[in-house]
Design a protein around this motif. Structure first.
Motif, PDB file in Angstrom:
ATOM      1  N   PRO A   1      -7.028  23.508   9.916  1.00 25.83           N
ATOM      2  CA  PRO A   1      -6.203  22.323   9.667  1.00 25.83           C
ATOM      3  C   PRO A   1      -6.810  21.390   8.628  1.00 25.83           C
ATOM      4  CG  PRO A   1      -7.327  22.135  11.775  1.00 25.83           C
ATOM      5  CD  PRO A   1      -7.578  23.527  11.288  1.00 25.83           C
ATOM      6  N   LEU A   2      -5.957  20.916   7.742  1.00 25.12           N
ATOM      7  CA  LEU A   2      -6.317  19.916   6.740  1.00 25.12           C
ATOM      8  C   LEU A   2      -5.479  18.674   6.976  1.00 25.12           C
ATOM      9  CD1 LEU A   2      -7.748  19.161   3.977  1.00 25.12           C
ATOM     10  CD2 LEU A   2      -5.622  19.955   2.899  1.00 25.12           C
ATOM     11  N   ASP A   3      -6.124  17.521   7.024  1.00 25.63           N
ATOM     12  CA  ASP A   3      -5.429  16.246   7.214  1.00 25.63           C
ATOM     13  C   ASP A   3      -5.887  15.305   6.107  1.00 25.63           C
ATOM     14  OD1 ASP A   3      -4.112  14.035   8.062  1.00 25.63           O
ATOM     15  OD2 ASP A   3      -4.942  14.019  10.089  1.00 25.63           O
ATOM     16  N   PHE A   4      -4.947  14.834   5.284  1.00 26.77           N
ATOM     17  CA  PHE A   4      -5.302  14.054   4.097  1.00 26.77           C
ATOM     18  C   PHE A   4      -4.365  12.861   3.980  1.00 26.77           C
ATOM     19  CE2 PHE A   4      -4.653  13.669  -0.692  1.00 26.77           C
ATOM     20  CZ  PHE A   4      -5.748  12.845  -0.861  1.00 26.77           C
ATOM     21  N   THR A   5      -4.946  11.662   3.867  1.00 22.65           N
ATOM     22  CA  THR A   5      -4.175  10.435   3.651  1.00 22.65           C
ATOM     23  C   THR A   5      -4.635   9.783   2.357  1.00 22.65           C
ATOM     24  OG1 THR A   5      -3.899  10.052   6.025  1.00 22.65           O
ATOM     25  CG2 THR A   5      -3.534   8.189   4.561  1.00 22.65           C
TER      26      THR A   5
ATOM     27  N   THR B   1       0.847  -1.190   0.000  1.00 19.24           N
ATOM     28  CA  THR B   1       0.000   0.000   0.000  1.00 19.24           C
ATOM     29  C   THR B   1       0.882   1.239   0.000  1.00 19.24           C
ATOM     30  OG1 THR B   1      -1.670  -1.197   1.290  1.00 19.24           O
ATOM     31  CG2 THR B   1      -1.894   1.190   1.168  1.00 19.24           C
ATOM     32  N   PRO B   2       1.243   1.752  -1.176  1.00 12.00           N
ATOM     33  CA  PRO B   2       1.957   3.020  -1.217  1.00 12.00           C
ATOM     34  C   PRO B   2       1.003   4.167  -0.897  1.00 12.00           C
ATOM     35  CG  PRO B   2       1.512   2.251  -3.434  1.00 12.00           C
ATOM     36  CD  PRO B   2       1.042   1.163  -2.512  1.00 12.00           C
ATOM     37  N   GLY B   3       1.520   5.210  -0.242  1.00 17.87           N
ATOM     38  CA  GLY B   3       0.660   6.330   0.096  1.00 17.87           C
ATOM     39  C   GLY B   3       1.407   7.433   0.797  1.00 17.87           C
ATOM     40  N   PHE B   4       0.661   8.453   1.154  1.00 13.84           N
ATOM     41  CA  PHE B   4       1.257   9.566   1.890  1.00 13.84           C
ATOM     42  C   PHE B   4       0.197  10.247   2.734  1.00 13.84           C
ATOM     43  CE2 PHE B   4      -0.356  11.601  -1.952  1.00 13.84           C
ATOM     44  CZ  PHE B   4      -0.919  12.782  -1.473  1.00 13.84           C
ATOM     45  N   ASN B   5       0.655  10.979   3.746  1.00 11.54           N
ATOM     46  CA  ASN B   5      -0.209  11.812   4.584  1.00 11.54           C
ATOM     47  C   ASN B   5       0.273  13.245   4.512  1.00 11.54           C
ATOM     48  OD1 ASN B   5      -0.258  13.197   7.540  1.00 11.54           O
ATOM     49  ND2 ASN B   5      -2.212  12.231   7.071  1.00 11.54           N
ATOM     50  N   LEU B   6      -0.665  14.164   4.408  1.00 10.70           N
ATOM     51  CA  LEU B   6      -0.361  15.583   4.366  1.00 10.70           C
ATOM     52  C   LEU B   6      -1.190  16.281   5.431  1.00 10.70           C
ATOM     53  CD1 LEU B   6       0.998  18.034   2.961  1.00 10.70           C
ATOM     54  CD2 LEU B   6      -0.994  18.132   1.454  1.00 10.70           C
ATOM     55  N   ALA B   7      -0.524  16.965   6.345  1.00  2.00           N
ATOM     56  CA  ALA B   7      -1.196  17.724   7.396  1.00  2.00           C
ATOM     57  C   ALA B   7      -0.700  19.163   7.344  1.00  2.00           C
ATOM     58  CB  ALA B   7      -0.923  17.113   8.768  1.00  2.00           C
ATOM     59  N   MET B   8      -1.601  20.096   7.103  1.00  4.63           N
ATOM     60  CA  MET B   8      -1.229  21.497   6.971  1.00  4.63           C
ATOM     61  C   MET B   8      -2.458  22.362   7.217  1.00  4.63           C
ATOM     62  SD  MET B   8      -0.989  21.621   2.794  1.00  4.63           S
ATOM     63  CE  MET B   8      -0.736  23.381   2.738  1.00  4.63           C
TER      64      MET B   8
ATOM     65  N   LEU C   1      -9.780  12.256   4.823  1.00  6.37           N
ATOM     66  CA  LEU C   1      -9.648  13.665   4.485  1.00  6.37           C
ATOM     67  C   LEU C   1     -10.539  14.459   5.424  1.00  6.37           C
ATOM     68  CD1 LEU C   1      -8.805  16.065   2.674  1.00  6.37           C
ATOM     69  CD2 LEU C   1     -10.751  15.507   1.198  1.00  6.37           C
ATOM     70  N   SER C   2      -9.950  15.349   6.214  1.00 10.92           N
ATOM     71  CA  SER C   2     -10.741  16.213   7.091  1.00 10.92           C
ATOM     72  C   SER C   2     -10.203  17.631   7.024  1.00 10.92           C
ATOM     73  CB  SER C   2     -10.713  15.700   8.540  1.00 10.92           C
ATOM     74  OG  SER C   2      -9.427  15.852   9.100  1.00 10.92           O
ATOM     75  N   TRP C   3     -11.119  18.565   7.130  1.00 11.16           N
ATOM     76  CA  TRP C   3     -10.759  19.975   7.112  1.00 11.16           C
ATOM     77  C   TRP C   3     -11.615  20.712   8.125  1.00 11.16           C
ATOM     78  CZ3 TRP C   3     -12.974  24.285   3.714  1.00 11.16           C
ATOM     79  CH2 TRP C   3     -12.219  25.448   3.873  1.00 11.16           C
ATOM     80  N   GLY C   4     -10.949  21.481   9.004  1.00 19.01           N
ATOM     81  CA  GLY C   4     -11.653  22.255  10.004  1.00 19.01           C
ATOM     82  C   GLY C   4     -11.394  21.750  11.401  1.00 19.01           C
ATOM     83  N   ASP C   5     -11.834  22.548  12.376  1.00 23.31           N
ATOM     84  CA  ASP C   5     -11.691  22.181  13.784  1.00 23.31           C
ATOM     85  C   ASP C   5     -12.645  23.025  14.617  1.00 23.31           C
ATOM     86  OD1 ASP C   5     -10.539  24.655  13.696  1.00 23.31           O
ATOM     87  OD2 ASP C   5      -8.615  24.069  14.541  1.00 23.31           O
TER      88      ASP C   5
END
Length: 587
Positions: free
Chosen positions: A140-144, A127-134, A186-190
């Motif tokens: 805040p955006l969290d994306f895998t 399972t190739p992949g990446f996570n981006l948190a910014m 994928l989540s955005w907001g808090d």
């Protein structure tokens, strides 16, 4: 000791002795919905201002959403962080669903490589992949993103053990909706931004207090991967949420709106500002009314009336109807201090659907011309209702507070043909095949959940729901829950243990037993024919970029007779993930 008991014992010992691992944080388990507590929630704060208060907190339900987010519990001022306030120790539905195969990374890119056991087949997986948190627009955006790929190694069936070596597992990609599984999360907001939007492959969702939708997920069906949507937004005056169990092909949809109608009178008064009114609607727009049987023996196995007909993509085929549920709720915070809060809420819900009026023992002819693709079934409308009185107690312990207790107690009274939390953890399987007390239905054509529950008659059952949880900072979570009534075998329980970070080691385990006959039957684990759910996960970091993961769960799959049964899913993997900072050139 049975073979299954030895397997479970060995798995627990292996998980226990695998050793210490790195600090991963709560976001490392995207399917994790155990008792939620913010990292700094138990830290001491200023004592100058009174605590911020609100009405009872509905169950958060969605994974990876900040645990202190509550559409009915908005911050009242910019200085909210400086106040000494009771932390939001919400019993947010322990027993996460399906973390198996997830990438628990933070700003990393790499791959997970290992071996998976699915039912009776072993696969090599990568399972190739990446996570981006910014931050995006100061939120805040969290994306895998990940691409799960499996190649068959061996099958447990003796007749074709090695006949499919090297076969790519197309079952993971044979539906258009499954291409969305590239988005693991994928989540955005808090809370600070007053909203959260989330797409989640491994999560489950509770809407409001859970009277209609509690722990619902489609992730427990093997070979059918879906990405759900759950969004929340709120202000000081009103809040709302929306839920789709699948973005590409929704079956269950739900929404809720709540408000604080008395807040304008006196925002400083505990009872006026915490009083909440809410309304919830949930529906299955394609609910099975009657299963279609394989009367033409399409798979040439000799079974006709004892086997459900499947579509080309492996889904059970049925005559559909609709299940629509409406609910209203009211709540208020009764007591609040620096170390304790007590909330009370009331829910009243209506459930509307239909029942067939023809002969229930006549699902269709087994000879002559083929039955029509969508046979007509005469039906009558059904309306039923239920009532819930709930209580939530939160207690901070220690000085400065480092641990806490949470308790939820509900009393339920409803009509005989109503079931609280209709859209629950096992609804995706029970909607087609309603099994109770370890006994599979004989008349599988008419044993859908709609017919099995809505056709009940007699006196109103009394029941209850209990959850108890203990949290030690952001390190340890223990929880137990029971659901019971005095008439039907709809009893259930769960146990949850999580070590979120202890010298870097991470471990979580959850067990659900559903549809038990009574209290004694609750402890007959994996006794057969029921809806038992087991999920365990542990991870150990070998080096800065390499980790070991061992996972286990029991999703549902259709056996050779096309009936839903538990299957073991085991996974052992090595994940290699490099931090983005290490890949970028140094300035």
């Amino acid at each position: 000791m049975s073979c299954l008991q030895r397997m479970l014992t060995g798995l627990f010992l292996g998980l226990y002795f695998i050793g210490p691992t790195p600090t991963l944080g709560r976001s490392a388990l995207p399917g994790d919905e155990s008792l939620a507590v913010p990292t700094n929630a138990l830290a001491p704060t200023s004592q100058q201002a009174p605590p911020d208060t609100t009405e009872p907190d509905p169950d958060p339900g969605e994974p990876r959403v900040p645990p202190d987010l509550d559409p009915d519990h908005p911050p009242t001022a910019a200085s909210d962080r400086e106040r000494r306030r009771l932390p939001d120790l919400d019993l947010s539905e322990p027993a996460h669903s399906l973390p198996v195969g997830s990438l628990g990374w933070h700003n990393r890119v790499g791959a997970r490589v290992g071996a998976d056991l699915l039912g009776g087949e072993v696969f090599a997986s990568i399972t190739p992949g990446f996570n981006l948190a910014m931050d995006v627009l100061e939120r805040p955006l969290d994306f895998t993103f990940a691409i799960p790929l499996r190649i068959e190694i061996v099958s447990a069936r003796r007749e074709d053990a090695f006949s499919h070596v090297g076969r790519f597992r197309f079952e993971d990609w044979d539906e258009p909706a499954e291409y969305l599984q590239l988005i693991q999360h994928l989540s955005w907001g808090d809370r600070a931004g007053h909203f959260v939007l989330a797409l989640e492959q491994f999560g489950k969702t509770t809407v409001g207090h859970g009277a209609l939708v509690r722990r619902h997920t489609r992730s427990l069906l093997m070979n059918h991967n879906h990405v759900a949507f759950h969004g929340r937004g709120f202000s000081d005056w009103v809040g709302g949420e929306a839920y789709l169990d699948s973005v590409a092909h929704p079956q269950v949809v739900a929404g809720r709106i709540s408000g604080h109608p008395l807040r304008a009178i006196d925002p400083a008064n505990l009872y006026l500002r915490s009083f909440t009114l809410g309304a919830t609607v949930a529906a299955d727009l394609d609910a099975p009314l009657r299963n279609r049987l394989d009367l033409r023996d399409a798979d040439d196995d000799g079974r006709r009336r004892s086997e459900i007909l499947l579509s080309s993509s492996g889904h059970p085929r049925y005559v559909a109807t609709r299940v629509v549920a409406y609910g209203t709720d009211a709540g208020i915070r009764i007591v609040e201090s620096d170390s304790l809060s007590y909330d009370v809420y009331f829910d009243y819900s209506l459930l509307l659907s239909a029942l067939p009026t023809d002969d229930p023992d006549y699902p269709g002819p087994s000879f002559g011309p083929a039955p029509p693709p969508t046979p007509f079934v005469p039906r009558r409308g059904v309306q039923t209702s239920g009532f819930t009185w709930g209580n939530i107690l939160r207690v901070k312990l220690g000085e400065p507070a480092t641990h806490g207790l949470v308790a939820r107690v509900e009393y339920r009274n409803h009509e005989a043909n109503y079931q609280p939390s209709w859209f629950d953890l096992v609804y995706s399987a029970q909607r087609v095949q309603f099994t109770q007390a370890g006994r599979a239905p004989r008349d599988i054509a008419n044993r859908t959940k709609v017919q099995s529950v809505l056709d009940r008659e007699g006196r109103r059952p009394n029941g209850g729901y209990l959850e108890l949880g203990y949290l030690f900072s952001d390190i340890l979570t223990l929880a137990v829950g029971f659901e019971f009534n005095d008439r039907y075998p709809d009893n259930s329980m769960f146990l949850h243990l999580e070590v979120n970070k202890l010298a870097g080691w991470q471990f979580s385990m959850t067990y659900h037993r559903r549809a038990a006959r009574g209290f004694v039957d609750l402890w007959q684990w994996f006794s057969g024919g029921g809806y038992d759910i087991f999920v365990a996960r542990t991870r150990y970091l070998i080096a800065g970029v390499i980790g070991l993961t061992l996972e286990s769960m029991t999703p549902f799959h259709l056996n050779r007779a096309n009936k839903y049964v538990n299957a073991w899913q085991l996974s052992f993997a090595i994940d290699v993930g490099w931090s983005f900072g290490k890949l970028l050139p140094k300035k």
